[in-house]
Design an enzyme around this catalytic site. Structure first.
Site, short mmCIF file in Angstrom:
data_model
loop_
_atom_site.label_atom_id
_atom_site.label_comp_id
_atom_site.label_asym_id
_atom_site.label_seq_id
_atom_site.Cartn_x
_atom_site.Cartn_y
_atom_site.Cartn_z
N SER A 222 0.84 -1.18 0.00
CA SER A 222 0.00 0.00 0.00
C SER A 222 0.88 1.24 0.00
O SER A 222 2.03 1.20 0.43
CB SER A 222 -0.92 0.02 1.23
OG SER A 222 -1.71 -1.14 1.29
N HIS B 148 1.37 15.32 -4.52
CA HIS B 148 2.19 16.21 -5.34
C HIS B 148 1.45 17.55 -5.45
O HIS B 148 0.22 17.58 -5.56
CB HIS B 148 2.41 15.65 -6.75
CG HIS B 148 2.94 14.25 -6.76
ND1 HIS B 148 4.24 13.93 -6.47
CD2 HIS B 148 2.31 13.06 -7.01
CE1 HIS B 148 4.41 12.62 -6.55
NE2 HIS B 148 3.25 12.07 -6.87
N CYS C 29 -4.67 -2.21 0.32
CA CYS C 29 -5.05 -3.60 0.09
C CYS C 29 -5.86 -4.12 1.27
O CYS C 29 -5.85 -3.54 2.35
CB CYS C 29 -3.82 -4.47 -0.11
SG CYS C 29 -2.89 -4.11 -1.61
#
Length: 252
Positions: free
Chosen positions: A102, A107, A130
């Site tokens: 995971s 950004h 997950c």
């Protein structure tokens, strides 16, 4: 790579949330535009973004394995966090081998255009988990962590797991819309639409702020110092910019 993490109840059902926000500002002069970009760049530097993502990780009950952060020149920042479910037991010092488990990334993209006098700050956050972990419960926190004028969200469930009888499960929780995971108080401030593909377990929602308070969009300028005509022109430019970003096409 050293010792491996011991996985308990591992499955390959992956839930991916892509969360994008846009903050729009009016900055007329080149100095105001540079000052706005510098302000945003400092407000959302990699240290603060790391705090936001580690808080998000705690909210979904995951364990931080590794943090990578970077500030860029002239502006922008990135943070990547490798995470694992809280039920896992880390063994050894080397944990980067489990990149496929995971992760959470962010950004930032501050930018301005001299011709339009508009500056835009975009933040992209991706959360891939997950197993039973789902990142949808963090949406209120993410929206509140930024000045969100326009928001686009994609949620996709991939892979499958199995029940005790061996039957494949391609979706392990009920969902009809991303909006169901956002508080009514927040939703009331936005116009929101869904574009979902239920057969592919793909959910898309985008939101745009309904009301604009001009003062919130001026950088180092008092709205009431401007002539009424100028205020209307700025409001029109802001709304046009927001509509085009929300619509994802050039309209005007």
């Amino acid at each position: 790579m050293g010792e491996k993490l011991k996985l308990y109840g591992f499955n390959n059902l992956t839930k991916a949330l892509s969360f994008n926000i846009y903050d729009v500002c009016y900055a007329k002069t080149a100095r105001e535009q540079r000052d706005y970009i510098a302000y945003i760049d400092e407000q959302y530097n990699s240290n603060r973004l790391t705090h936001i993502l580690t808080t998000l990780t705690n909210m979904i009950g995951a364990k931080v394995l590794n943090i990578s952060q970077q500030d860029y020149d002239p502006q922008g920042a990135s943070v990547t966090i490798l995470i694992a479910e809280g039920s896992m037991v880390p063994l050894g010092e080397t944990q980067l081998a489990h990149l496929d488990k995971s992760h959470v990334t962010v950004h930032t993209y501050p930018e301005y255009h001299p011709e339009t006098c508009l500056a835009t700050f975009r933040v992209d956050i991706d959360v891939a988990t997950c197993g039973e972990i789902t990142p949808l419960s963090t949406l209120d926190y993410l929206i509140g962590s930024f000045d969100s004028d326009i928001i686009t969200m994609d949620y996709r469930v991939r892979g499958f797991t199995r029940d005790i009888d061996g039957k494949k499960l391609f979706l392990d929780h009920n969902i009809t819309s991303i909006q169901d995971y956002i508080s009514p108080d927040i939703l009331s401030d936005y116009d929101a639409i869904d574009i979902n593909v239920y057969e592919a377990n793909l959910f898309h929602t985008k939101m745009m702020l309904k009301e604009i308070d001009l003062q919130n969009y001026l950088f180092k300028t008092d709205a009431y110092e401007l002539p009424p005509k100028t205020r209307l022109e700025i409001m029109d430019n802001l709304r046009r910019e927001m509509i085009e970003i929300f619509s994802e096409r050039n309209i005007y």
